[in-house]
Design a protein around this motif. Structure first.
Motif, PDB file in Angstrom:
ATOM      1  N   VAL A  26       0.854  -1.185   0.000  1.00  0.00           N
ATOM      2  CA  VAL A  26       0.000   0.000   0.000  1.00  0.00           C
ATOM      3  C   VAL A  26       0.890   1.235   0.000  1.00  0.00           C
ATOM      4  CG1 VAL A  26      -1.814   1.290   1.170  1.00  0.00           C
ATOM      5  CG2 VAL A  26      -1.836  -1.210   1.242  1.00  0.00           C
ATOM      6  N   LEU A  27       0.749   2.066  -1.033  1.00  0.00           N
ATOM      7  CA  LEU A  27       1.451   3.342  -1.090  1.00  0.00           C
ATOM      8  C   LEU A  27       0.569   4.383  -0.409  1.00  0.00           C
ATOM      9  CD1 LEU A  27       2.946   1.705  -3.341  1.00  0.00           C
ATOM     10  CD2 LEU A  27       3.258   3.895  -4.525  1.00  0.00           C
ATOM     11  N   VAL A  28       1.086   5.010   0.643  1.00  0.00           N
ATOM     12  CA  VAL A  28       0.351   6.041   1.367  1.00  0.00           C
ATOM     13  C   VAL A  28       0.901   7.394   0.926  1.00  0.00           C
ATOM     14  CG1 VAL A  28      -0.377   6.891   3.620  1.00  0.00           C
ATOM     15  CG2 VAL A  28       0.096   4.448   3.303  1.00  0.00           C
ATOM     16  N   ASP A  29       0.066   8.151   0.224  1.00  0.00           N
ATOM     17  CA  ASP A  29       0.465   9.440  -0.338  1.00  0.00           C
ATOM     18  C   ASP A  29      -0.046  10.564   0.559  1.00  0.00           C
ATOM     19  OD1 ASP A  29       1.168  11.573  -1.984  1.00  0.00           O
ATOM     20  OD2 ASP A  29      -0.671  11.419  -3.164  1.00  0.00           O
ATOM     21  N   PHE A  30       0.877  11.247   1.252  1.00  0.00           N
ATOM     22  CA  PHE A  30       0.518  12.409   2.063  1.00  0.00           C
ATOM     23  C   PHE A  30       0.561  13.653   1.172  1.00  0.00           C
ATOM     24  CE2 PHE A  30       1.941   9.321   5.182  1.00  0.00           C
ATOM     25  CZ  PHE A  30       1.030   9.497   6.226  1.00  0.00           C
ATOM     26  N   TRP A  31      -0.557  14.371   1.087  1.00  0.00           N
ATOM     27  CA  TRP A  31      -0.695  15.511   0.192  1.00  0.00           C
ATOM     28  C   TRP A  31      -1.517  16.581   0.895  1.00  0.00           C
ATOM     29  CZ3 TRP A  31      -5.436  17.324  -1.715  1.00  0.00           C
ATOM     30  CH2 TRP A  31      -6.540  16.572  -1.315  1.00  0.00           C
ATOM     31  N   ALA A  32      -1.644  17.730   0.257  1.00  0.00           N
ATOM     32  CA  ALA A  32      -2.512  18.801   0.758  1.00  0.00           C
ATOM     33  C   ALA A  32      -3.003  19.622  -0.434  1.00  0.00           C
ATOM     34  CB  ALA A  32      -1.765  19.696   1.742  1.00  0.00           C
ATOM     35  N   LEU A  45      -0.024   9.041  -9.645  1.00  0.00           N
ATOM     36  CA  LEU A  45      -0.155   7.842  -8.815  1.00  0.00           C
ATOM     37  C   LEU A  45      -1.502   7.161  -9.058  1.00  0.00           C
ATOM     38  CD1 LEU A  45       1.350   9.072  -5.413  1.00  0.00           C
ATOM     39  CD2 LEU A  45       2.215   7.165  -6.787  1.00  0.00           C
ATOM     40  N   GLU A  46      -2.551   7.962  -9.173  1.00  0.00           N
ATOM     41  CA  GLU A  46      -3.884   7.400  -9.413  1.00  0.00           C
ATOM     42  C   GLU A  46      -3.932   6.666 -10.754  1.00  0.00           C
ATOM     43  OE1 GLU A  46      -6.413  10.768  -6.905  1.00  0.00           O
ATOM     44  OE2 GLU A  46      -6.047  11.014  -9.050  1.00  0.00           O
ATOM     45  N   LYS A  47      -3.317   7.264 -11.771  1.00  0.00           N
ATOM     46  CA  LYS A  47      -3.289   6.626 -13.083  1.00  0.00           C
ATOM     47  C   LYS A  47      -2.552   5.291 -13.026  1.00  0.00           C
ATOM     48  CE  LYS A  47      -0.291   7.506 -16.389  1.00  0.00           C
ATOM     49  NZ  LYS A  47       0.489   8.092 -17.515  1.00  0.00           N
ATOM     50  N   LEU A  48      -1.404   5.268 -12.341  1.00  0.00           N
ATOM     51  CA  LEU A  48      -0.618   4.042 -12.261  1.00  0.00           C
ATOM     52  C   LEU A  48      -1.311   2.991 -11.397  1.00  0.00           C
ATOM     53  CD1 LEU A  48       2.988   5.508 -12.012  1.00  0.00           C
ATOM     54  CD2 LEU A  48       1.851   4.517 -13.999  1.00  0.00           C
ATOM     55  N   ALA A  49      -2.044   3.411 -10.370  1.00  0.00           N
ATOM     56  CA  ALA A  49      -2.800   2.452  -9.555  1.00  0.00           C
ATOM     57  C   ALA A  49      -3.814   1.709 -10.415  1.00  0.00           C
ATOM     58  CB  ALA A  49      -3.487   3.161  -8.397  1.00  0.00           C
ATOM     59  N   GLU A  50      -4.487   2.439 -11.312  1.00  0.00           N
ATOM     60  CA  GLU A  50      -5.432   1.792 -12.215  1.00  0.00           C
ATOM     61  C   GLU A  50      -4.705   0.870 -13.195  1.00  0.00           C
ATOM     62  OE1 GLU A  50      -8.786   1.964 -12.103  1.00  0.00           O
ATOM     63  OE2 GLU A  50      -8.477   3.127 -10.272  1.00  0.00           O
ATOM     64  N   ASN A 100       8.865   8.285 -15.297  1.00  0.00           N
ATOM     65  CA  ASN A 100       9.760   7.144 -15.496  1.00  0.00           C
ATOM     66  C   ASN A 100      10.370   6.689 -14.170  1.00  0.00           C
ATOM     67  OD1 ASN A 100      11.344   9.471 -15.312  1.00  0.00           O
ATOM     68  ND2 ASN A 100      12.953   8.643 -16.635  1.00  0.00           N
ATOM     69  N   GLN A 101      10.746   7.651 -13.318  1.00  0.00           N
ATOM     70  CA  GLN A 101      11.294   7.292 -12.010  1.00  0.00           C
ATOM     71  C   GLN A 101      10.219   6.706 -11.104  1.00  0.00           C
ATOM     72  OE1 GLN A 101      13.686  10.337 -10.101  1.00  0.00           O
ATOM     73  NE2 GLN A 101      14.466  11.071 -12.072  1.00  0.00           N
ATOM     74  N   LEU A 102       9.003   7.238 -11.212  1.00  0.00           N
ATOM     75  CA  LEU A 102       7.909   6.728 -10.395  1.00  0.00           C
ATOM     76  C   LEU A 102       7.588   5.285 -10.792  1.00  0.00           C
ATOM     77  CD1 LEU A 102       5.857   7.289  -8.195  1.00  0.00           C
ATOM     78  CD2 LEU A 102       4.347   8.270  -9.934  1.00  0.00           C
ATOM     79  N   ARG A 103       7.578   5.002 -12.089  1.00  0.00           N
ATOM     80  CA  ARG A 103       7.336   3.622 -12.538  1.00  0.00           C
ATOM     81  C   ARG A 103       8.419   2.685 -12.010  1.00  0.00           C
ATOM     82  NH1 ARG A 103       3.641   2.415 -16.444  1.00  0.00           N
ATOM     83  NH2 ARG A 103       2.561   4.178 -17.409  1.00  0.00           N
ATOM     84  N   ALA A 104       9.661   3.133 -12.068  1.00  0.00           N
ATOM     85  CA  ALA A 104      10.761   2.296 -11.574  1.00  0.00           C
ATOM     86  C   ALA A 104      10.598   2.019 -10.079  1.00  0.00           C
ATOM     87  CB  ALA A 104      12.102   2.976 -11.849  1.00  0.00           C
ATOM     88  N   PHE A 105      10.186   3.037  -9.329  1.00  0.00           N
ATOM     89  CA  PHE A 105       9.953   2.867  -7.890  1.00  0.00           C
ATOM     90  C   PHE A 105       8.831   1.853  -7.667  1.00  0.00           C
ATOM     91  CE2 PHE A 105       7.678   3.870  -4.010  1.00  0.00           C
ATOM     92  CZ  PHE A 105       8.700   3.970  -3.067  1.00  0.00           C
ATOM     93  N   ILE A 106       7.721   2.015  -8.377  1.00  0.00           N
ATOM     94  CA  ILE A 106       6.574   1.132  -8.182  1.00  0.00           C
ATOM     95  C   ILE A 106       6.907  -0.294  -8.605  1.00  0.00           C
ATOM     96  CG2 ILE A 106       4.234   0.631  -8.998  1.00  0.00           C
ATOM     97  CD1 ILE A 106       3.730   3.655  -8.963  1.00  0.00           C
ATOM     98  N   ASP A 107       7.636  -0.454  -9.695  1.00  0.00           N
ATOM     99  CA  ASP A 107       8.029  -1.797 -10.131  1.00  0.00           C
ATOM    100  C   ASP A 107       8.848  -2.503  -9.047  1.00  0.00           C
ATOM    101  OD1 ASP A 107       6.761  -1.729 -12.577  1.00  0.00           O
ATOM    102  OD2 ASP A 107       8.520  -0.965 -13.652  1.00  0.00           O
ATOM    103  N   ARG A 108       9.577  -1.731  -8.273  1.00  0.00           N
ATOM    104  CA  ARG A 108      10.412  -2.314  -7.214  1.00  0.00           C
ATOM    105  C   ARG A 108       9.574  -2.802  -6.032  1.00  0.00           C
ATOM    106  NH1 ARG A 108      13.574   1.737  -6.712  1.00  0.00           N
ATOM    107  NH2 ARG A 108      12.940   2.611  -4.709  1.00  0.00           N
TER     108      ARG A 108
END
Length: 285
Positions: A26-32, A45-50, A100-108
């Motif tokens: 579970v990725l917990v995204d803290f935002w405001a 993040l929402e797009k990649l979650a789908e 591209n970096q976010l995808r690499a992080f999520i793939d990990r």
């Protein structure tokens, strides 16, 4: 609301983050709302979650409205993403990463991808078999959204929910009409009725040990075994009532067996049902 990305508060954190994180990252995204980088990262993040369809879940936390959670995770700047899996904080990053970096992080950190040719039902079944029912449910929820008339997908989800003890949610799914899958729907409704019984077997086992001829307690124990998905033990307990007194309570032992046969209708339990149909026939003859 997407099954893969959702807003959460402190009150929902255990149910929507900690429990699912036992089986799926579970990725917990803290935002405001005022945070400009958050406006870039959050939709990505929402797009990649789908796109990843249940290989990870995205829990979005408004840090302004949930300061206690932000403090607990040591959030000092936003956006800040924490990855929880199997009771651990396994990874994290701060700031808005390019895609591209976010995808690499999520793939990990995400669960491995299933075979490209596997159907959503097959993917969900594989995840459930691996002990990842929440991830399986997420895949089935998205598949049902894409194919709302596919009754088998909804029934797969209902069966998983019953196994997880989430009977109210299963009841909602099973309340619909199932024209193509009527037999399986009836079986799951019968299993749900069994699951509604007490699942505490220890007091019943102790009571029965003190008086093996307490047929009412033995039938109650059969229902409790069924509520724990211990179906062989449930069948054996009900059959023992038939063996000891087939006429007890107007044939309650036989009726309990027939209810169990109905609940276990389907390929998965065919051998078990056939075995106990033979044993019931032998006990009655």
């Amino acid at each position: 609301m997407s099954p893969f990305a959702f807003d959460i508060s402190l009150e929902e954190f255990e149910a929507k983050v900690l429990l699912p994180a036992e089986t799926v990252p579970v990725l917990v995204d803290f935002w405001a709302p005022w945070c400009e980088p958050c406006k870039v990262l959050k939709p990505l993040l929402e797009k990649l979650a789908e796109e990843y369809a249940g290989r990870f879940l995205l829990a979005k936390v408004n840090a302004d409205e949930n300061q206690e959670l932000a403090q607990h995770f040591g959030v000092r700047s936003i956006p800040s993403v924490k990855v929880l899996f199997q009771g651990q904080l396994v990874d994290e990053f701060n700031g808005a990463l390019p895609e591209n970096q976010l995808r690499a992080f999520i793939d990990r950190v995400a669960l491995p991808a299933g075979p490209a040719t596997a159907s959503p039902r097959e993917q969900a079944a594989a995840l459930a078999a691996e002990g990842q029912p929440e991830a399986a449910l997420a895949i089935l929820a998205e598949a049902s959204r894409q194919a709302p008339n596919d009754e088998a997908i909804r029934l797969d989800a209902a069966e998983l929910l019953i196994g997880l003890g989430r009977n109210d949610e299963a009841q909602q799914l099973l309340a619909a009409e199932y024209a193509q899958e009527s037999a399986r729907a009836a079986a799951l409704r019968a299993r749900l009725a069994l699951a509604a019984g007490s699942a505490d077997t220890a007091p019943l086992e102790a009571k029965l040990a003190a008086n093996p001829d307490d047929h009412a307690t033995r039938l109650e124990l059969a229902r409790a075994y069924a509520a724990q998905n211990r179906f062989r033990e449930a069948l054996e307990a009900a059959l023992e009532v038939v063996r000891r007194d087939r006429f007890f309570d107007e044939g309650a032992g036989r009726k309990a067996l027939l209810q169990l046969f109905e609940a276990l209708a389907g390929e998965q339990y065919d051998d078990l049902v056939r075995e106990y149909r033979r044993k019931l026939s032998a006990a009655l003859n």
